[in-house]
Design a protein around this motif. Structure first.
Motif, PDB file in Angstrom:
ATOM      1  N   ALA A  24      17.620  41.004  45.482  1.00  0.00           N
ATOM      2  CA  ALA A  24      18.847  40.647  46.071  1.00  0.00           C
ATOM      3  C   ALA A  24      20.087  40.230  45.232  1.00  0.00           C
ATOM      4  N   ASP A  25      19.645  39.729  44.196  1.00  0.00           N
ATOM      5  CA  ASP A  25      20.929  38.839  43.582  1.00  0.00           C
ATOM      6  C   ASP A  25      21.193  39.924  42.298  1.00  0.00           C
ATOM      7  N   GLU A  26      20.681  40.811  41.946  1.00  0.00           N
ATOM      8  CA  GLU A  26      21.137  41.803  40.981  1.00  0.00           C
ATOM      9  C   GLU A  26      21.549  43.414  41.552  1.00  0.00           C
ATOM     10  N   VAL A  27      23.061  43.331  41.493  1.00  0.00           N
ATOM     11  CA  VAL A  27      23.464  44.703  41.909  1.00  0.00           C
ATOM     12  C   VAL A  27      23.884  45.270  40.574  1.00  0.00           C
ATOM     13  N   GLY A  28      23.515  46.313  39.936  1.00  0.00           N
ATOM     14  CA  GLY A  28      23.984  47.010  38.791  1.00  0.00           C
ATOM     15  C   GLY A  28      25.236  47.485  38.832  1.00  0.00           C
ATOM     16  N   GLY A  29      26.141  47.075  37.736  1.00  0.00           N
ATOM     17  CA  GLY A  29      27.248  47.742  37.576  1.00  0.00           C
ATOM     18  C   GLY A  29      28.571  47.228  38.138  1.00  0.00           C
ATOM     19  N   ILE A  30      28.474  45.832  38.672  1.00  0.00           N
ATOM     20  CA  ILE A  30      29.419  44.987  39.262  1.00  0.00           C
ATOM     21  C   ILE A  30      29.418  43.699  38.563  1.00  0.00           C
ATOM     22  N   SER A  31      30.317  42.964  38.803  1.00  0.00           N
ATOM     23  CA  SER A  31      30.557  41.367  38.546  1.00  0.00           C
ATOM     24  C   SER A  31      31.102  40.718  39.587  1.00  0.00           C
ATOM     25  N   VAL A  32      30.518  39.626  39.791  1.00  0.00           N
ATOM     26  CA  VAL A  32      31.155  38.849  40.895  1.00  0.00           C
ATOM     27  C   VAL A  32      31.596  37.356  40.336  1.00  0.00           C
ATOM     28  N   ASP A  33      32.808  36.934  40.992  1.00  0.00           N
ATOM     29  CA  ASP A  33      33.232  35.723  40.629  1.00  0.00           C
ATOM     30  C   ASP A  33      33.838  35.119  41.987  1.00  0.00           C
ATOM     31  N   GLU A  34      33.412  33.879  42.168  1.00  0.00           N
ATOM     32  CA  GLU A  34      33.562  33.253  43.407  1.00  0.00           C
ATOM     33  C   GLU A  34      34.260  31.738  43.276  1.00  0.00           C
ATOM     34  N   TYR A  35      35.215  31.232  43.742  1.00  0.00           N
ATOM     35  CA  TYR A  35      35.552  29.997  43.906  1.00  0.00           C
ATOM     36  C   TYR A  35      36.213  29.510  45.269  1.00  0.00           C
ATOM     37  N   SER A  36      36.326  28.265  45.590  1.00  0.00           N
ATOM     38  CA  SER A  36      36.950  27.645  46.694  1.00  0.00           C
ATOM     39  C   SER A  36      38.067  26.878  46.591  1.00  0.00           C
ATOM     40  N   ILE A  37      38.938  26.714  47.479  1.00  0.00           N
ATOM     41  CA  ILE A  37      39.986  25.835  47.517  1.00  0.00           C
ATOM     42  C   ILE A  37      39.878  24.891  48.695  1.00  0.00           C
ATOM     43  N   GLU A  38      39.686  23.440  48.180  1.00  0.00           N
ATOM     44  CA  GLU A  38      39.681  22.391  49.097  1.00  0.00           C
ATOM     45  C   GLU A  38      38.528  22.606  50.297  1.00  0.00           C
ATOM     46  N   ASN A  39      37.488  23.436  49.861  1.00  0.00           N
ATOM     47  CA  ASN A  39      36.448  23.796  51.058  1.00  0.00           C
ATOM     48  C   ASN A  39      36.953  24.261  52.145  1.00  0.00           C
ATOM     49  N   ARG A  45      35.849  37.520  43.997  1.00  0.00           N
ATOM     50  CA  ARG A  45      36.375  38.819  43.219  1.00  0.00           C
ATOM     51  C   ARG A  45      35.135  39.872  42.890  1.00  0.00           C
ATOM     52  N   VAL A  46      35.233  40.771  43.469  1.00  0.00           N
ATOM     53  CA  VAL A  46      33.936  41.827  43.025  1.00  0.00           C
ATOM     54  C   VAL A  46      34.615  42.888  42.227  1.00  0.00           C
ATOM     55  N   LYS A  47      34.267  43.018  41.060  1.00  0.00           N
ATOM     56  CA  LYS A  47      34.636  43.885  40.145  1.00  0.00           C
ATOM     57  C   LYS A  47      33.671  45.233  39.945  1.00  0.00           C
ATOM     58  N   ILE A  48      34.142  46.373  40.202  1.00  0.00           N
ATOM     59  CA  ILE A  48      33.254  47.469  40.125  1.00  0.00           C
ATOM     60  C   ILE A  48      33.232  48.036  38.589  1.00  0.00           C
ATOM     61  N   LEU A  49      32.446  48.114  37.784  1.00  0.00           N
ATOM     62  CA  LEU A  49      32.737  48.384  36.474  1.00  0.00           C
ATOM     63  C   LEU A  49      32.356  49.595  36.049  1.00  0.00           C
ATOM     64  N   ASN A  50      31.336  50.346  36.580  1.00  0.00           N
ATOM     65  CA  ASN A  50      31.180  51.721  35.937  1.00  0.00           C
ATOM     66  C   ASN A  50      30.703  52.697  37.430  1.00  0.00           C
ATOM     67  N   GLU A  51      30.091  53.828  36.922  1.00  0.00           N
ATOM     68  CA  GLU A  51      29.648  54.581  37.886  1.00  0.00           C
ATOM     69  C   GLU A  51      28.264  54.163  38.685  1.00  0.00           C
ATOM     70  N   GLU A  52      27.557  53.386  38.016  1.00  0.00           N
ATOM     71  CA  GLU A  52      26.698  52.750  38.644  1.00  0.00           C
ATOM     72  C   GLU A  52      26.906  51.887  39.922  1.00  0.00           C
ATOM     73  N   GLY A  53      27.805  51.365  39.458  1.00  0.00           N
ATOM     74  CA  GLY A  53      28.503  50.209  40.515  1.00  0.00           C
ATOM     75  C   GLY A  53      29.259  51.044  41.461  1.00  0.00           C
ATOM     76  N   GLU A  54      29.815  52.344  41.369  1.00  0.00           N
ATOM     77  CA  GLU A  54      30.059  52.971  42.344  1.00  0.00           C
ATOM     78  C   GLU A  54      29.068  53.573  43.276  1.00  0.00           C
ATOM     79  N   GLU A  55      28.098  53.955  42.514  1.00  0.00           N
ATOM     80  CA  GLU A  55      26.935  54.386  43.503  1.00  0.00           C
ATOM     81  C   GLU A  55      26.461  53.405  44.330  1.00  0.00           C
TER      82      GLU A  55
END
Length: 335
Positions: A24-39, A45-55
């Motif tokens: 569940a924690d591994e989705v190929g071809g993407i990167s994920v960055d999260e942050y919160s402001i004052e809770n 931020r989800v970045k789809i990097l390549n064709e694997e991520g697109e699929e």
């Protein structure tokens, strides 16, 4: 990912894939960055990097930024101002890739049907936007430094105009040659909690009508020849999603002994089994509902007020992001 489940939000597509993937924690071809402001505000931020991520996610390669806000920020001035600021900062991280000069023209497109409140997000954003292209041309000395040339259009929908939205926008792009197109539209969520509380910003364009299953020709760099940044807010949810979320809440309540009507053990076991079916559950509910009631798209009862407030957040996010040195206090001068 099961293609049947509508996922306008890249974040939800990622969640859905994770629910059905072996790891569940591994989705190929993407990167994920999260942050919160004052809770209070969460940014993913989800970045789809390549064709694997697109699929895997069923979306084109690019950046997808999701801003989640409190469901009851309406009327809270400090939260409203913070939302505008966050929206502007995240949007600017994408617009700066395409806008480099003060005289760059930006075309903002308000997609949707302004006669239907839940679909009027785009037109309402245009009405709150700083429109400056004509001022830059006719009274340039009255414009402060950093204000860019912005124009807006509400093209309507095919059923009212008889013209494909893509055709209208392509004609405008050919005529005024903007450096960037920003398109705003209403989306559909697969979770009730995200309706009118989530803003998605992406640099991959948009397909008008996709949120309600009425896809038209896409607006993107391939169809327009100009980069397109899309801003979407899920303003509606379909009946199958509501039923599915309700089942999940029943399962959760039963597991905690909070649902007095679910004392019968076989009933609890059946609900638990349905709750574990993920996207198959959604399709099962649609099979039951559709023959009798058709496709239901539902909006909250206070949608009028909500759309007014969230369209103001999106509009001011754009105003601040694309104009250097502009603050919320400066916006009214140009409206």
């Amino acid at each position: 990912m099961a293609e049947q489940v509508r996922c306008d939000l890249a974040l939800e597509a990622k969640e859905l894939y994770s629910e059905t993937a072996e790891k569940a924690d591994e989705v190929g071809g993407i990167s994920v960055d999260e942050y919160s402001i004052e809770n209070i505000i969460k940014v993913t931020r989800v970045k789809i990097l390549n064709e694997e991520g697109e699929e895997n996610l069923g979306k084109p390669k690019g950046d997808y930024i999701t801003i989640e806000m409190p469901s009851r920020f309406y009327g809270e001035q400090k939260i409203y101002e913070k939302m505008c600021q966050v929206c502007a900062e995240e949007l600017k991280s994408l617009t700066d890739k395409f806008i480099t000069k003060d005289d760059d023209v930006i075309l903002v497109v308000g997609l949707g049907n302004q006669n239907i409140t839940a679909d009027a997000l785009g037109p309402k954003v245009i009405s709150s936007l700083m429109i400056t292209r004509h001022l830059k041309e006719y009274v340039p000395d009255e414009i402060q430094n950093g204000v860019r040339s912005i124009c807006g259009i509400v093209p309507g929908v095919l059923g009212l105009t008889g013209i494909e939205t893509g055709e209208i926008i392509r004609g405008l792009v050919d005529r005024i040659k903007p450096k960037l197109v920003i398109a705003i539209d209403a989306l559909c969520s697969r979770k009730m909690e995200r309706v009118n509380t989530t803003i998605q910003i992406s640099d991959t364009g948009i397909t008008p009508g996709e949120g309600v299953g009425n896809k038209r020709k896409g607006l993107n760099i391939d169809t327009l020849g100009t980069p397109v940044i899309a801003i979407g807010v899920p303003t509606v949810v379909d009946a199958a999603t509501i039923a599915g979320d309700t089942l999940d809440m029943l399962v959760n309540a039963a597991s905690q002994g909070k649902a007095g009507v679910l004392k019968d053990l076989p009933t609890r076991q059946t609900l638990k089994l349905i709750g574990e079916m993920a996207d198959e559950k959604y399709e099962l509910i649609k099979e039951v509902i559709k023959p009798k009631f058709g496709s239901f798209i539902v909006a909250p009862k206070d949608v009028d007020t909500i759309i007014d407030d969230i369209s103001s957040v999106v509009a001011n996010g754009i105003n601040i992001a694309v104009n250097d040195g502009i603050t919320l206090k400066d916006v009214d001068r140009y409206r």
